[in-house]
Structure formats: structure tokens, C-alpha cells
Design an enzyme around this catalytic site. Structure first.
Site, PDB file in Angstrom:
ATOM      1  N   TYR A  65      -1.621  -0.319  10.868  1.00 15.45           N
ATOM      2  CA  TYR A  65      -1.972  -0.505   9.495  1.00 15.45           C
ATOM      3  C   TYR A  65      -0.602  -0.358   8.721  1.00 15.45           C
ATOM      4  O   TYR A  65      -0.289  -1.134   7.612  1.00 15.45           O
ATOM      5  CB  TYR A  65      -3.202  -0.162   9.275  1.00 15.45           C
ATOM      6  CG  TYR A  65      -3.769  -0.555   7.530  1.00 15.45           C
ATOM      7  CD1 TYR A  65      -3.467  -1.655   6.428  1.00 15.45           C
ATOM      8  CD2 TYR A  65      -3.182   1.013   6.881  1.00 15.45           C
ATOM      9  CE1 TYR A  65      -4.063  -1.591   5.888  1.00 15.45           C
ATOM     10  CE2 TYR A  65      -3.076   0.417   5.126  1.00 15.45           C
ATOM     11  CZ  TYR A  65      -3.694  -0.554   4.468  1.00 15.45           C
ATOM     12  OH  TYR A  65      -4.209  -1.087   3.395  1.00 15.45           O
ATOM     13  N   SER A 101       0.981  -1.147  -0.329  1.00 12.43           N
ATOM     14  CA  SER A 101       0.187   0.122   0.097  1.00 12.43           C
ATOM     15  C   SER A 101       0.714   0.811  -0.486  1.00 12.43           C
ATOM     16  O   SER A 101       2.213   1.567   0.460  1.00 12.43           O
ATOM     17  CB  SER A 101      -0.732  -0.305   0.915  1.00 12.43           C
ATOM     18  OG  SER A 101      -1.929   0.848   0.994  1.00 12.43           O
TER      19      SER A 101
END
Length: 242
Positions: free
Chosen positions: A152, A139
């Protein structure tokens, strides 16, 4: 791409689903893994109706046994595995002060252990074949850290670190690619349980791009000649600031 056997985790929606459909249209044989079997079977039926070849396999990436079965089923059915796409992931954004420890555990189990279990199940097969390609979906959050996203981001930084270590250790016959998407139209933002963060994410995802954009990037990495390894693609909306 024609007749390449490609296994995809997290294939019941979002990037995984879009990638399965895109690669099947390009001539690949796709094996779709996820927990939502009914959803997988619907996607597989639609791929087959369009002339593609696909197989659905129930998969929980947090289970080593499931992952081993997923890869063994792929090899037993099609004789090999050319590409593994470790796509399954969860995004549970909340400030550390909220101490959502269960959510931290969930992200570590899916985002990190799921990738490692995929590598553990697939690498021996690719080494026997003398070829293969592992694509790990990280990501933009694996490049930068934002408030509320510490855990995260930590999991996505870990995916990039694991992928680079994998590349260094097995490069030569087995390729390694990191795909780092920005805001994409998927179910991920819906997982967030912190009201404050969920509201902030609406602005970030207001310019989200379609998952098919990521699917095309993955296809590009796969289609390169065997001696070309696209190590990382970072892809996000033109309007995304972060």
C-alpha cells in the site's frame, strides 16, 4: 470555483463524496465517477436539490476505456474539464508474508494505474485548453512505511512520484497537487482482510478526522490564482502520531 468543471473519481463515498458536495456548494460543476452508480445518482440528486450542478458517470478506474469515456463524457457535456481529482483508491493492509498477491495486484491497478489512466485521458484535453489542474490523492503512507503496509505504501509513494514528474513536465499552464491524508473517516479501513492488522488499525483510526477536512484542503488548492500551484498538502488528525 464558480462554474469550474471538476471530475472526481471514487466519488461514491468518503473523500470523493465529501469533495463533490463541498465543491458543488462552492459553485463548481462536479462530475462524479465510481462503480456504484445508484450511490452516485443519489448524491447527484441531493446536490441538484441544493441548487448545485452534477453528473454521475459509471467508472471503474482500472479500465482505460472507462476512464476515457468518463473524461469524454465530461467534456462533451460541459465543454471542458478544469480539474481532475484522482481520488479512487483501495487500502488492503497485510504483512508481505501473507502473500496476498491478488490484493497487491488490486492496489497497483486502482492506486497507480487508475491515476495514470486519469492523466492519460485528461492531459491532452488540458493541453488543448491551455489550462487545467490534476489533483492526485496519495496518503501519509506515501511519506512513511509501516509494518504490514509495504505494498500500500509503495503505491502511495508511486502516486507522489508520478505527481511530481507530472508537475515538472507540464508546469506553466497545468497545475499539479498531491493531497496526502492521514486517518480519515472513510470505508478504506474496512477493506483490510488481515485480522491482526485490522485490530491494530482500530487504534490508528480512533482519532480519524471527517472527510470534509480533506475536501476543504482540496478546495483551497483549486481556489488559488492560476499562477499559484499548491504542490502538496499533508493533512492528518492532530492526535495522529504516525
Amino acid at each position: 470555483m464558480t462554474n469550474k468543471v471538476i471530475a472526481i473519481t471514487g466519488a461514491s463515498s468518503g473523500i470523493g463524496e465529501a469533495t463533490a458536495r463541498h465543491l458543488a456548494r462552492s459553485g463548481a460543476i462536479v462530475v462524479l465517477g465510481a462503480r456504484r452508480v445508484e450511490r452516485l445518482e443519489k448524491i447527484v440528486a441531493e446536490i441538484k436539490a441544493s441548487g448545485g450542478e452534477a453528473l454521475a458517470v459509471k467508472l471503474d478506474v482500472t479500465s482505460r476505456e472507462d476512464m476515457t469515456t468518463f473524461i469524454e463524457t465530461t467534456v462533451k457535456r460541459f465543454g471542458r474539464i478544469d480539474v481532475l481529482i484522482n481520488n479512487a483508491g483501495v487500502m488492503l493492509i497485510a504483512p508481505l508474508a501473507e502473500t496476498k498477491v491478488d490484493e497487491w495486484d488490486r492496489m497497483i491497478d486502482v492506486n497507480i494505474k487508475g491515476v495514470l489512466y486519469g492523466i492519460a485521458a485528461t492531459l491532452p484535453v488540458m493541453q488543448r485548453q491551455g489550462s487545467g489542474h490534476v489533483i492526485n490523492v496519495s496518503s501519509v503512507a506515501g511519506h512513511r512505511v509501516g509494518k504490514g503496509a509495504a505494498v500500500y505504501c509503495g503505491t502511495k509513494f508511486a502516486v507522489r512520484a508520478i505527481s511530481e514528474g507530472f508537475r515538472q513536465e507540464v508546469g506553466g499552464t497545468i497545475r499539479s497537487t498531491i493531497i496526502s491524508p492521514g486517518a480519515v473517516t472513510t470505508e478504506l479501513p474496512d477493506h483490510t482482510t488481515s485480522p491482526q492488522v485490522a485490530e491494530a488499525m482500530k487504534a490508528i483510526y480512533s482519532t480519524a478526522i471527517d472527510a470534509d477536512a480533506i475536501a476543504r484542503a482540496i478546495g483551497y488548492a483549486i481556489e488559488q490564482p492560476a499562477d499559484v500551484d499548491v504542490n502538496e498538502i499533508l493533512i492528518r488528525p492532530t492526535a495522529q502520531e504516525l
